[in-house]
Design an enzyme around this catalytic site. Structure first.
Site, PDB file in Angstrom:
ATOM      1  N   ASP A 120     -34.460   6.882 -32.866  1.00 37.54           N
ATOM      2  CA  ASP A 120     -35.961   6.419 -32.041  1.00 37.54           C
ATOM      3  C   ASP A 120     -36.547   7.745 -31.620  1.00 37.54           C
ATOM      4  O   ASP A 120     -35.992   9.137 -31.558  1.00 37.54           O
ATOM      5  CB  ASP A 120     -35.317   5.770 -30.854  1.00 37.54           C
ATOM      6  CG  ASP A 120     -34.646   6.499 -29.739  1.00 37.54           C
ATOM      7  OD1 ASP A 120     -33.474   6.316 -30.043  1.00 37.54           O
ATOM      8  OD2 ASP A 120     -35.380   7.252 -28.773  1.00 37.54           O
ATOM      9  N   ASP A 143     -37.856   8.236 -28.582  1.00 39.32           N
ATOM     10  CA  ASP A 143     -37.858   8.302 -27.065  1.00 39.32           C
ATOM     11  C   ASP A 143     -39.040   7.525 -26.498  1.00 39.32           C
ATOM     12  O   ASP A 143     -39.367   6.553 -27.056  1.00 39.32           O
ATOM     13  CB  ASP A 143     -37.526   9.611 -26.391  1.00 39.32           C
ATOM     14  CG  ASP A 143     -37.121   9.504 -25.000  1.00 39.32           C
ATOM     15  OD1 ASP A 143     -35.870   8.597 -24.811  1.00 39.32           O
ATOM     16  OD2 ASP A 143     -37.404  10.315 -24.265  1.00 39.32           O
TER      17      ASP A 143
HETATM   18  N1  ADE Z   1     -29.687   7.523 -27.458  1.00 39.50           N
HETATM   19  C1  ADE Z   1     -30.367   7.050 -28.440  1.00 39.50           C
HETATM   20  N2  ADE Z   1     -31.778   7.433 -28.346  1.00 39.50           N
HETATM   21  C2  ADE Z   1     -31.774   7.754 -26.961  1.00 39.50           C
HETATM   22  C3  ADE Z   1     -32.754   8.008 -25.944  1.00 39.50           C
HETATM   23  N3  ADE Z   1     -34.137   7.840 -26.428  1.00 39.50           N
HETATM   24  N4  ADE Z   1     -32.544   8.471 -25.051  1.00 39.50           N
HETATM   25  C4  ADE Z   1     -31.467   8.790 -24.461  1.00 39.50           C
HETATM   26  N5  ADE Z   1     -30.176   8.393 -25.301  1.00 39.50           N
HETATM   27  C5  ADE Z   1     -30.505   8.158 -26.586  1.00 39.50           C
END
Ligand code: ADE
Length: 257
Positions: free
Chosen positions: A204, A206
């Site tokens: 992703d 974030d």
């Molecule tokens: N693991 C996978 N995506 C994450 C994110 N955006 N923030 C923290 N841990 C994660």
């Protein structure tokens, strides 16, 4: 005795078709689950699911010291950590693989060391990852035409919550990827002079980007990334030498006070 240990993250639980399961006890308590010993492409490995086989242990509750100690006890000298991470930059895309070369610790309440006294050690953490394995995983992914980045600073947050938008924008100033499980695993492996490398899968963007990340999205993309990670491991494992030419085994030299 397994020489290579793999700590699986979210998504990857069944690495080997057949395995012997061993119940290991440590001075720090039990590891996250039974450790499976079996072969991947003819190479013996010890596999440990970081969150437990049924994914019941959140990142801040993982017994990292027991996990690293247990693998070391089984004869492991090289550890490969598998991690799902968010991306903090546009050009590191969901679906890409990152082989991190640096990290920043933003955890708050974890057991970070085996050396709680009376013997005091200060281990150099300037180069926390094994350069030999890092290069091997990067080249293997490239040969397989998997989108991969050979550098990246991984910031570890305490979790289990994701970041606020303000935090995410701040983290973007000094890190490339974000996750909840690299620290203290990496430092503990270093304290036992083990080689440690990570194959991180981006799930992703974030929350600095438009749409905030959610846990279901992470698991869906993680499953899609699973094959890439398996392919890298399958091809790279037979090329990991038993003879460690890197400096990882010398980490305790000059560290004792
Ligand atoms: N693991 C996978 N995506 C994450 C994110 N955006 N923030 C923290 N841990 C994660």
């Amino acid at each position: 005795m397994a020489y290579i240990g793999i700590i699986g993250g979210s998504g990857l639980y069944d690495l080997m078709a057949e395995s012997k399961k061993v119940d290991v006890d440590t001075p720090y308590g039990k590891p996250s689950d039974l450790i499976e010993i079996g072969e991947v492409n003819g190479v013996e490995v010890a596999f440990l699911p970081r969150h437990g086989k049924k994914h019941t242990i959140p990142p801040h509750k993982v017994n990292y010291r027991a996990n690293i100690w247990a693998l070391h006890d089984l004869g492991v000298e090289r550890i490969i950590g598998l991690n799902a991470v968010g991306s903090l930059r546009e050009d590191y895309k969901p679906g890409d693989i990152v082989i991190p070369d640096q990290y920043i610790d933003f955890t708050k309440r974890r057991e970070l060391t085996f050396y709680d006294g009376p013997q005091v050690y200060h281990i150099s953490e300037a180069d926390p990852f094994c350069p030999e394995m890092n290069e091997l995983f990067y080249q293997t992914a490239k040969n397989l035409k998997i989108p991969v980045h050979n550098t990246g600073t991984y910031i570890t947050i305490e979790g289990p919550r994701f970041s606020t938008r303000a935090e995410s924008k701040m983290f973007r100033q000094f890190a490339d990827i974000i996750g909840m499980t690299l620290v203290p695993e990496v430092g503990l492996a270093g304290e036992l002079a083990l080689c440690y490398s990570v194959i991180a899968s981006i799930t992703d963007y974030d929350v600095w980007s438009e749409k905030p990340v959610d846990a279901r999205e992470v698991m869906t993309i993680m499953k899609q990334n699973d094959k890439k990670v398996r392919d890298i491991l399958f091809n790279a494992l037979p090329r990991i030498g038993k003879d460690r030419k890197c400096a990882c085994s010398l980490r305790l030299d000059n560290a004792k006070v």
